[in-house]
Design an enzyme around this catalytic site. Structure first.
Site, mmCIF file in Angstrom:
data_model
loop_
_atom_site.group_PDB
_atom_site.id
_atom_site.type_symbol
_atom_site.label_atom_id
_atom_site.label_comp_id
_atom_site.label_asym_id
_atom_site.label_seq_id
_atom_site.Cartn_x
_atom_site.Cartn_y
_atom_site.Cartn_z
ATOM 1 N NE ARG A 215 20.818 56.829 28.544
ATOM 2 C CZ ARG A 215 21.938 56.321 28.453
ATOM 3 N NH1 ARG A 215 23.130 56.959 29.284
ATOM 4 N NH2 ARG A 215 22.466 54.993 28.258
ATOM 5 C CG PHE A 231 30.538 64.466 35.436
ATOM 6 C CD1 PHE A 231 31.914 64.708 35.582
ATOM 7 C CD2 PHE A 231 29.828 65.051 36.395
ATOM 8 C CE1 PHE A 231 32.553 65.175 36.763
ATOM 9 C CE2 PHE A 231 30.055 65.477 37.495
ATOM 10 C CZ PHE A 231 31.766 65.704 37.649
ATOM 11 C CG ASP A 253 32.643 65.209 29.508
ATOM 12 O OD1 ASP A 253 31.774 64.312 29.969
ATOM 13 O OD2 ASP A 253 33.903 65.180 29.647
ATOM 14 C CB SER A 254 36.718 67.703 31.889
ATOM 15 O OG SER A 254 36.731 66.653 31.783
ATOM 16 C CB ALA A 280 34.970 71.520 26.256
ATOM 17 C CG ASP A 300 26.156 59.479 35.157
ATOM 18 O OD1 ASP A 300 26.398 58.832 36.318
ATOM 19 O OD2 ASP A 300 25.913 59.308 34.232
ATOM 20 C CB CYS A 340 29.205 54.387 38.390
ATOM 21 S SG CYS A 340 30.732 55.481 37.839
#
Length: 396
Positions: A215, A231, A253-254, A280, A300, A340
């Site tokens: 970041r 995300f 983001d969802s 969203a 991400d 990740c």
């Protein structure tokens, strides 16, 4: 009596190299197992009856998680010593008592020789997550050890293991405080920026601490750029981008709750006037519809592959995601892209991104190769403890 696990001939080689997992296929037989339960301590022997290690027994492909290579008692003193050793590492890293960063990882599983355990620090609260039954059975000793090592610096220890224990363990778990209850919402600092953390209801332990260093790099590249953070979850990258001088930040983001939290974190740091939009929406859908005005994009996503059986499908998803972003990003744009997924190695991820670049037909330079921060320690004998992979790309 401690059960004895005997390995097949030659299967001790990985343990001699200090790897911390024993797979079911390496085991020849188990003695004194009449009352053996998942989470119990077992001793591991070579085929010719030489002691080699002691650890937690579990049901599944990983049958033993090694705790020590010595015949020592796993008691309260042992737990306190291990937690103190982890604390001393973070102290050497400048994270303990930092004035600008009050959240960090204290225990990173195998990276700290405590396979199956994660402990994150949020100000005066420690959040414990157990990924094995053995660690879950030891959670009170772990909480006591944290309290002993930190003293008054830690006011409460919260156990958040209900979603991380093996599905087949059959343990009826309930998250809760192991020591004095504390407010479940806290405000922490990371590199001088403020974030709201809800360790009771948030994802993981409440905040994605593993992107702290990355970041900071986004902050460096954001000046004068229109930034898209996909995300976004808590909006960590969004806050850094805004602080770095982005002309506008869009967080996607969802989850409706995630974008609300991202907006709160932006307001917490910059008030109402910051140029920020929170949307969203599914990231793949957003990328299909977006224009080419973004010149810094952050990808991400959550782990597309949590085990090796789905790696192929995960790599296709990484390729599709990155290709769409590369097709739409402005010429001269910067793309931060991450995986990740522990099951996806660095070479596989890089190949997926390479394939995406070929599909997009753009000239791409690698500016940085990224990994997890220093408090997410990587055990040199256990490469699986290195899970976070990232690339910073310049797209012509």
């Amino acid at each position: 009596m401690i059960a004895k696990v005997y390995l097949k001939r030659g299967k001790e080689e990985s343990l001699l190299r200090r790897h911390l997992w024993i797979f079911s296929g390496a085991i020849a037989r188990i003695e004194n197992d009449e009352n053996l339960l998942e989470g119990d301590i077992v001793d591991v022997y070579t085929n010719d009856k030489q002691f080699i290690a002691r650890g937690h027994y579990q049901i599944g492909s990983i049958t033993v998680r090694i705790l020590t290579f010595q015949q020592e008692e796993i008691n309260q003193d042992w737990w306190t010593l291990r937690i103190r050793q982890a604390y001393q590492v973070r102290q050497a890293q400048g994270l303990v008592d930092s004035k600008i960063t009050t959240c960090y990882r204290l225990v990173h599983g195998e990276g700290d020789m405590l396979s199956g355990l994660v402990v994150d620090i949020y100000g005066t609260t420690a959040v414990v997550q157990c990924h094995s039954v053995g660690m879950y059975h030891s959670r009170k000793q772990i909480a006591t050890a944290i309290s002993k090592v930190y003293g008054s610096k830690i006011e409460s220890v919260y156990d958040k293991s209900s979603r991380t224990l093996p599905f087949k363990a059959g343990i009826d778990t309930c998250d809760g405080y192991l020591t004095a209850q504390h407010n479940h919402v806290g405000y922490v600092l990371e590199n001088g920026l403020k974030f709201e953390v809800n360790w009771e209801e948030g994802q993981k332990t409440g905040f994605f601490i593993d992107q702290r260093v990355n970041r900071e790099l986004v902050r460096r590249y954001s000046k004068g750029r229109r930034v898209l953070n996909t995300f976004c979850y808590t909006g960590g990258f969004s806050v850094y981008a805004a602080d770095g001088g982005a002309t506008e930040v869009v967080s996607v983001d969802s989850s409706e709750r995630a974008v609300e939290l991202a907006s709160r974190n932006m307001k917490l740091n910059f008030g109402e006037q910051i140029p920020h939009k929170a949307i969203a929406m599914d990231t793949f859908d957003f990328l299909k519809e977006m224009d080419d005005s973004f010149d810094l994009v952050i990808l991400d996503p959550p782990a597309f592959a949590k085990h090796h059986k789905v790696v192929h499908e995960a790599l296709k998803a990484y390729k599709r995601l990155n290709a769409k972003a590369m097709q739409k990003i402005k010429s001269g744009g910067i793309l931060f892209t991450f995986s990740c997924s522990q099951a996806v190695n660095k070479e596989q991820f890089r190949m997926a991104v390479f394939s995406a670049a070929a599909i997009a037909g753009r000239r791409v330079r690698i500016l940085h190769q990224l990994t997890q921060p220093e408090d997410h320690a990587i055990n040199i004998y256990h490469p699986e403890s290195e899970y976070l992979k990232g690339l910073v790309l310049y797209i012509e």
